[in-house]
Design a protein around this motif. Structure first.
Motif, PDB file in Angstrom:
ATOM      1  N   THR A   1       0.739  -1.260   0.038  1.00 15.72           N
ATOM      2  CA  THR A   1       0.055   0.087   0.073  1.00 15.72           C
ATOM      3  C   THR A   1       0.678   1.348  -0.109  1.00 15.72           C
ATOM      4  OG1 THR A   1      -1.754  -1.100   1.343  1.00 15.72           O
ATOM      5  CG2 THR A   1      -1.743   1.379   1.139  1.00 15.72           C
TER       6      THR A   1
ATOM      7  N   GLN B   1      -4.908   6.121  -1.456  1.00 11.67           N
ATOM      8  CA  GLN B   1      -4.031   5.180  -1.669  1.00 11.67           C
ATOM      9  C   GLN B   1      -4.000   4.051  -2.690  1.00 11.67           C
ATOM     10  OE1 GLN B   1      -6.476   4.647   0.488  1.00 11.67           O
ATOM     11  NE2 GLN B   1      -7.402   2.738  -0.080  1.00 11.67           N
TER      12      GLN B   1
ATOM     13  N   ASN C   1      -8.827   6.693   2.002  1.00  9.21           N
ATOM     14  CA  ASN C   1      -8.945   6.024   3.695  1.00  9.21           C
ATOM     15  C   ASN C   1      -9.131   7.331   4.586  1.00  9.21           C
ATOM     16  OD1 ASN C   1      -6.047   7.040   5.001  1.00  9.21           O
ATOM     17  ND2 ASN C   1      -5.718   6.408   2.718  1.00  9.21           N
TER      18      ASN C   1
ATOM     19  N   TYR D   1      -9.366   1.577   5.050  1.00  7.53           N
ATOM     20  CA  TYR D   1      -9.147   1.651   3.762  1.00  7.53           C
ATOM     21  C   TYR D   1     -10.076   1.146   2.881  1.00  7.53           C
ATOM     22  CZ  TYR D   1      -4.033   2.450   4.997  1.00  7.53           C
ATOM     23  OH  TYR D   1      -2.697   2.942   5.600  1.00  7.53           O
TER      24      TYR D   1
END
Length: 216
Positions: free
Chosen positions: A113, A138, A161, A183
């Motif tokens: 990530t 992300q 997120n 997320y």
């Protein structure tokens, strides 16, 4: 240059450094982190070709331990910008039809990530404790499980997120931080579902992390 002049220059440089360090203390933070990465137990779909052999829960993903780092730039007031990377290790399970028999395959995969987050603090910079909330964007990269029967390879997904945390500063230039993040992104691998009109799913990953940050 005589010794007296050299001595004066060293005094001037020392004074300048002593002035700069407090001014820029905690403007930047670098934090190695250790996290636990939890995946919502949501069916990801199936790799099987025919509707008769597909079930929505043929493929599932479970989370696990993770590690990473965060680099934060704090403004003089109550805001911050953060870039980071986390590598998690999850467990991918999929039931795949091989020679007309549905077999279960299971493997450990990595999930990378990369993220950018905007931070809003409730205390000014250089305070001993700074609770905050955050939101950002992300990109996830889900690894290939490596099965011969798996033809989807790896997978990349974008998402958003949000979360909150607190930073504690027991000593100058040294912080302890606790974070929780949620997320939200599309499910990986673009698998198929029992209902042919359904395509894709939304997957939520929760992250609980602790880290030691160095301010400079």
């Amino acid at each position: 240059m005589n010794r007296g002049t050299q001595h004066s220059i060293w005094i001037l440089l020392s004074a300048l450094c002593a002035w700069l360090v407090p001014c820029y203390a905690q403007k930047w933070e670098l934090a190695p982190i250790r996290t636990y990465w939890r995946v919502s137990p949501k069916p990801l779909g199936s790799i099987n070709e025919t509707k008769a052999t597909r079930e929505d829960d043929d493929t599932l993903l479970r989370g696990g331990a993770a590690w990473g780092a965060r680099l934060t730039w704090n403004t003089p007031g109550y805001y911050g910008h953060e870039f980071g990377f986390v590598r998690a290790y999850g467990n991918l399970r999929s039931r795949i039809v091989v020679n007309e028999v549905k077999q279960t395959f299971e493997s450990r995969i990595f999930v990378d990530t990369f993220f950018y987050n905007f931070l809003i603090y409730f205390m000014p910079r250089d305070e001993r404790w700074r609770p905050y909330m955050t939101g950002g964007l992300q990109a996830h990269r889900y690894g290939d499980p490596g099965w011969e029967e798996w033809d989807r390879g790896s997978s990349r997904k974008w998402g958003v997120n949000y979360g909150a945390g607190i930073k504690l500063m027991p000593a100058k230039h040294f912080l302890i931080r606790l974070d929780v993040r949620d997320y939200i992104a599309g499910g990986p691998y673009d698998l198929q579902f029992k209902e042919e009109t359904k395509f894709g799913t939304i997957l939520r990953n929760q992250e609980f992390s602790v880290g030691i940050a160095f301010g400079f």
